[in-house]
Structure formats: C-alpha cells, structure tokens
Design a protein around this motif. Structure first.
Motif, short mmCIF file in Angstrom:
data_model
loop_
_atom_site.label_atom_id
_atom_site.label_comp_id
_atom_site.label_asym_id
_atom_site.label_seq_id
_atom_site.Cartn_x
_atom_site.Cartn_y
_atom_site.Cartn_z
N ALA A 8 -35.94 11.75 7.25
CA ALA A 8 -36.55 11.20 6.03
C ALA A 8 -35.58 11.29 4.85
O ALA A 8 -35.43 10.34 4.07
CB ALA A 8 -37.84 11.96 5.71
N LEU A 9 -34.87 12.42 4.72
CA LEU A 9 -33.92 12.59 3.62
C LEU A 9 -32.73 11.66 3.77
O LEU A 9 -32.19 11.16 2.78
CB LEU A 9 -33.45 14.05 3.55
N THR A 10 -32.31 11.43 5.01
CA THR A 10 -31.19 10.51 5.25
C THR A 10 -31.56 9.09 4.80
O THR A 10 -30.77 8.40 4.15
CB THR A 10 -30.82 10.50 6.75
N ILE A 11 -32.76 8.66 5.16
CA ILE A 11 -33.23 7.33 4.76
C ILE A 11 -33.38 7.25 3.23
O ILE A 11 -32.98 6.27 2.60
CB ILE A 11 -34.57 7.01 5.44
N MET A 12 -33.94 8.31 2.64
CA MET A 12 -34.10 8.35 1.19
C MET A 12 -32.76 8.28 0.48
O MET A 12 -32.62 7.59 -0.53
CB MET A 12 -34.82 9.64 0.79
N GLU A 13 -31.78 9.01 1.01
CA GLU A 13 -30.46 9.02 0.39
C GLU A 13 -29.87 7.62 0.38
O GLU A 13 -29.31 7.16 -0.63
CB GLU A 13 -29.54 9.97 1.17
N ALA A 14 -30.00 6.91 1.51
CA ALA A 14 -29.46 5.55 1.59
C ALA A 14 -30.16 4.62 0.60
O ALA A 14 -29.52 3.84 -0.10
CB ALA A 14 -29.62 5.03 3.02
N LEU A 15 -31.50 4.70 0.54
CA LEU A 15 -32.25 3.86 -0.40
C LEU A 15 -31.88 4.16 -1.84
O LEU A 15 -31.73 3.25 -2.66
CB LEU A 15 -33.75 4.06 -0.18
N ALA A 16 -31.73 5.46 -2.15
CA ALA A 16 -31.38 5.85 -3.52
C ALA A 16 -30.00 5.34 -3.90
O ALA A 16 -29.78 4.88 -5.03
CB ALA A 16 -31.43 7.38 -3.64
N ILE A 17 -29.06 5.44 -2.97
CA ILE A 17 -27.70 4.98 -3.23
C ILE A 17 -27.69 3.49 -3.58
O ILE A 17 -27.07 3.08 -4.58
CB ILE A 17 -26.80 5.26 -2.01
N ALA A 19 -30.26 1.63 -4.52
CA ALA A 19 -31.06 1.36 -5.73
C ALA A 19 -30.22 1.60 -6.97
O ALA A 19 -30.19 0.78 -7.90
CB ALA A 19 -32.30 2.27 -5.74
N TYR A 20 -29.51 2.73 -7.00
CA TYR A 20 -28.67 3.02 -8.16
C TYR A 20 -27.46 2.09 -8.22
O TYR A 20 -26.99 1.75 -9.31
CB TYR A 20 -28.22 4.49 -8.13
N LEU A 97 -33.68 -3.66 -13.04
CA LEU A 97 -33.00 -2.44 -13.48
C LEU A 97 -34.00 -1.30 -13.63
O LEU A 97 -33.73 -0.17 -13.19
CB LEU A 97 -32.28 -2.69 -14.81
N LEU A 98 -35.15 -1.57 -14.23
CA LEU A 98 -36.17 -0.54 -14.41
C LEU A 98 -36.66 0.00 -13.07
O LEU A 98 -36.73 1.22 -12.88
CB LEU A 98 -37.35 -1.13 -15.20
N VAL A 99 -36.97 -0.90 -12.15
CA VAL A 99 -37.48 -0.48 -10.84
C VAL A 99 -36.41 0.26 -10.05
O VAL A 99 -36.67 1.31 -9.46
CB VAL A 99 -38.01 -1.69 -10.05
N ALA A 100 -35.19 -0.29 -10.04
CA ALA A 100 -34.09 0.35 -9.30
C ALA A 100 -33.80 1.74 -9.84
O ALA A 100 -33.58 2.69 -9.08
CB ALA A 100 -32.84 -0.52 -9.37
N ASP A 101 -33.84 1.87 -11.16
CA ASP A 101 -33.59 3.16 -11.79
C ASP A 101 -34.68 4.17 -11.43
O ASP A 101 -34.42 5.34 -11.14
CB ASP A 101 -33.51 2.99 -13.30
N ALA A 102 -35.93 3.71 -11.41
CA ALA A 102 -37.06 4.58 -11.07
C ALA A 102 -37.00 4.99 -9.60
O ALA A 102 -37.28 6.15 -9.26
CB ALA A 102 -38.38 3.87 -11.38
N VAL A 103 -36.63 4.07 -8.74
CA VAL A 103 -36.50 4.38 -7.31
C VAL A 103 -35.42 5.42 -7.09
O VAL A 103 -35.61 6.42 -6.38
CB VAL A 103 -36.20 3.10 -6.50
#
Length: 206
Positions: A8-17, A19-20, A97-103
């Motif tokens: 789960a953390l691996t997937i989250m890390e990829a999505l966060a990367i 998104a930012y 930008l707002l959504v990506a930043d929040a994600v």
C-alpha cells in the motif's frame, strides 16, 4: 512492516510522486519555463518531501536514487508537459494544481508517518516527519518558482490538515485497526479536508 502495508505504501508513494510532479509541471507552465526548468521543478517537487523524510530517518539510498524509473518517467513527461499544458485553460490548471497538491500532501504525510513509526520513532516525531514529507515538496516548488511558499501565505489549513490526518492514522493504528485501511482512511481525510477548506473558504485565525 506487514507485506500488505508495504504494498500500500509503495503504491501511495508512486501516486504522490506523480501528483506532485504534475503540480510542478503546472507551476513551471505558469512561469513559462522550458523543458529543463520544468524537469527541475517537477523533480524537486516530486522528491523533495521524500528526500527530507529519508534524511531524517537515515534511509539510504534515497527513494529517488533507488527507484530510477520514476525519475526517467518525470524526465520524459517534462519534454511534453509544456506543449500539453498550453492547451489547457488557466482555470482548469488551477483546479488540477489544487487537487494534485492535496493528493500529494495526503499520500506523503501518511506514508512518512508510517515509515517513521516503523523506524521506532516516538508518536509526535513520527507525525512531524510525516507533515514535513507532505509539505516540503510544495515548499521547494514555490521557492524555485520565486513564490512565497503556500504554507506561509495561505491562511487556509494546509499543514494543519496533514497534522490532524497523521494523528488520525496513529489513533487507528493504536486501536489495531487494519493497517492498510488505516492508511487509506487517514490519507482520504487529509485530501478531503484540504479540498473542503477551499470549497468553504475555511481560514485559520491570524
């Protein structure tokens, strides 16, 4: 760390990367940067928070060094981002930008807190590492784009959302809630709380 939580953390890390990285692309477009400038801003935004987290937790190699494909993907995206973003309206860019930043804020904050807990850090320290991981990419992005960091100029809750969400994660973990669901619930809370502050114009007292 439980295998399901690790996944789960691996997937989250990829999505966060990513998104930012997208938020970095949009800011670079606003500043009319070329492909090189776009890559630098996106790279710093995507990996800034994670790098600070890795420094504080003494994790080596850094996440972006260990996961080269993410760096390559952002590099390739940087070549086409300026052209693609020219076709989008300013209003759409601001919303993305707002959504990506929040994600990115939600995903990095909770993953950072979880990793700090796994490293046997105290609760408050784990929360602060999570908040730093969540906000620092955006801070670097704004500094590179010659902006006052959003966390300093916007009175709508930003780091506060991450702070509360990280404590929610710790509370769920304390009561032995399923680790994966704890991560997802706390991340969703930060994301929705951040978007709600814009929707209802919630502001912290000066």
């Amino acid at each position: 760390m439980h295998p399901r939580l690790t996944l789960a953390l691996t997937i989250m890390e990829a999505l966060a990367i990513f998104a930012y990285a997208i938020s970095g692309f949009i800011e670079a477009r606003t500043r009319q940067l070329d492909a090189v400038g776009t890559f630098l801003v996106a790279m710093a935004t995507a990996f800034g928070g994670g790098t600070v987290r890795d420094v504080l937790l003494e994790r080596r190699p850094f996440y972006w060094v260990e996961h080269q494909p993410y760096v390559i993907a952002i590099f390739v995206m940087s070549l086409f981002a300026p052209m693609l973003l020219k076709m989008t309206s300013k209003l759409l860019s601001e919303r993305v930008l707002l959504v990506a930043d929040a994600v990115g804020l939600g995903l990095f904050s909770i993953s950072g807190t979880s990793m700090a807990l796994d490293a046997q850090m105290p609760w408050f320290t784990s929360v602060m590492i999570g908040v730093l991981a969540g906000v620092f990419g955006g801070v670097i992005r704004d500094v590179l784009c010659n902006e006052v960091p959003l966390i300093l100029k916007d009175s709508r809750p930003y780091a506060t959302c991450a702070f509360v969400g990280c404590w929610l994660y710790l509370l769920l973990d304390y009561f032995n809630f399923d680790s994966v669901y704890s991560v997802l619930i706390a991340t969703a809370f930060i994301l929705l709380a951040r978007l709600a502050t814009f929707k209802f114009n919630v502001r912290l007292p000066h």
